[in-house]
Design a protein around this motif. Sequence first.
Motif, PDB file in Angstrom:
ATOM      1  N   GLY A  96       2.171   9.204  -6.152  1.00 29.74           N
ATOM      2  CA  GLY A  96       2.773  10.520  -5.918  1.00 29.74           C
ATOM      3  C   GLY A  96       3.779  10.884  -7.001  1.00 29.74           C
ATOM      4  N   CYS A  97       4.577   9.926  -7.432  1.00 31.21           N
ATOM      5  CA  CYS A  97       5.522  10.182  -8.526  1.00 31.21           C
ATOM      6  C   CYS A  97       4.785  10.504  -9.821  1.00 31.21           C
ATOM      7  CB  CYS A  97       6.432   8.976  -8.726  1.00 31.21           C
ATOM      8  SG  CYS A  97       7.630   8.750  -7.421  1.00 31.21           S
ATOM      9  N   PHE A  98       3.688   9.809 -10.070  1.00 34.10           N
ATOM     10  CA  PHE A  98       2.890  10.063 -11.261  1.00 34.10           C
ATOM     11  C   PHE A  98       2.307  11.475 -11.239  1.00 34.10           C
ATOM     12  CE2 PHE A  98      -1.586  10.192 -12.627  1.00 34.10           C
ATOM     13  CZ  PHE A  98      -1.401  10.150 -13.994  1.00 34.10           C
ATOM     14  N   ILE A  99       1.795  11.897 -10.094  1.00 34.44           N
ATOM     15  CA  ILE A  99       1.147  13.206  -9.986  1.00 34.44           C
ATOM     16  C   ILE A  99       2.143  14.347 -10.206  1.00 34.44           C
ATOM     17  CG2 ILE A  99       0.095  14.764  -8.255  1.00 34.44           C
ATOM     18  CD1 ILE A  99      -1.867  12.870  -9.565  1.00 34.44           C
ATOM     19  N   THR A 100       3.406  14.173  -9.829  1.00 32.69           N
ATOM     20  CA  THR A 100       4.374  15.273  -9.943  1.00 32.69           C
ATOM     21  C   THR A 100       4.633  15.691 -11.383  1.00 32.69           C
ATOM     22  OG1 THR A 100       6.257  13.762  -9.947  1.00 32.69           O
ATOM     23  CG2 THR A 100       5.552  14.652  -7.811  1.00 32.69           C
ATOM     24  N   SER A 140       0.829  -1.207   0.000  1.00 35.27           N
ATOM     25  CA  SER A 140       0.000   0.000   0.000  1.00 35.27           C
ATOM     26  C   SER A 140       0.860   1.253   0.000  1.00 35.27           C
ATOM     27  CB  SER A 140      -0.922   0.007   1.215  1.00 35.27           C
ATOM     28  OG  SER A 140      -1.779  -1.104   1.199  1.00 35.27           O
ATOM     29  N   VAL A 141       1.934   1.260   0.795  1.00 28.84           N
ATOM     30  CA  VAL A 141       2.841   2.411   0.830  1.00 28.84           C
ATOM     31  C   VAL A 141       3.518   2.595  -0.530  1.00 28.84           C
ATOM     32  CG1 VAL A 141       4.974   3.287   1.855  1.00 28.84           C
ATOM     33  CG2 VAL A 141       3.188   2.323   3.310  1.00 28.84           C
ATOM     34  N   MET A 142       3.954   1.504  -1.140  1.00 30.32           N
ATOM     35  CA  MET A 142       4.587   1.597  -2.464  1.00 30.32           C
ATOM     36  C   MET A 142       3.607   2.110  -3.519  1.00 30.32           C
ATOM     37  SD  MET A 142       7.702   0.894  -2.146  1.00 30.32           S
ATOM     38  CE  MET A 142       8.354   0.408  -3.712  1.00 30.32           C
ATOM     39  N   ALA A 143       2.348   1.691  -3.440  1.00 33.80           N
ATOM     40  CA  ALA A 143       1.337   2.179  -4.381  1.00 33.80           C
ATOM     41  C   ALA A 143       1.118   3.680  -4.204  1.00 33.80           C
ATOM     42  CB  ALA A 143       0.039   1.406  -4.203  1.00 33.80           C
ATOM     43  N   ALA A 144       1.081   4.146  -2.957  1.00 36.59           N
ATOM     44  CA  ALA A 144       0.908   5.575  -2.697  1.00 36.59           C
ATOM     45  C   ALA A 144       2.103   6.372  -3.207  1.00 36.59           C
ATOM     46  CB  ALA A 144       0.700   5.813  -1.202  1.00 36.59           C
TER      47      ALA A 144
END
Length: 137
Positions: free
Chosen positions: A25-29, A17-21
């Motif tokens: 986050g990397c995608f959104i940047t 779950s942490v890795m998915a989040a």
Amino acid sequence: MNTVLSRANSLFAFSLSVMAALTFGCFITTAFKDRRVPVDIHVSKVMLKNVDDFTGPRERSDLGFITFDLSADLQPIFDWNVKQLFLYLSAEYATKSNSLNQVVLWDKIVLRGENTKLNLRDMKSKYFFFDDGNGLR
């Protein structure tokens, strides 16, 4: 009581779950970043020759040569997620036999860390601008 396997499963699910989040986050940047930059292209010389075509019937075909100037600042495009850019210049034209013809005339790969300010003068086409017929006239 929790067994070792159920504790390992909980730890694995939490880590996933942490890795998915973090991945989201990397995608959104960089997902909504505007990557358009102004480019100035000026064609300075166009030359057209009618040459023999040795690939098929003994007919003559058009061969075009283009000299152009290109200037652009590509620095805003590069960020942590862009390693290289593939730039190309293409020509589109219509003939009697084909409604749309596309030919790549020039290309360049710009790597991260290279000079991103392009100021190219009197560049010649890298690839042949060859039409199978007399459609360039």
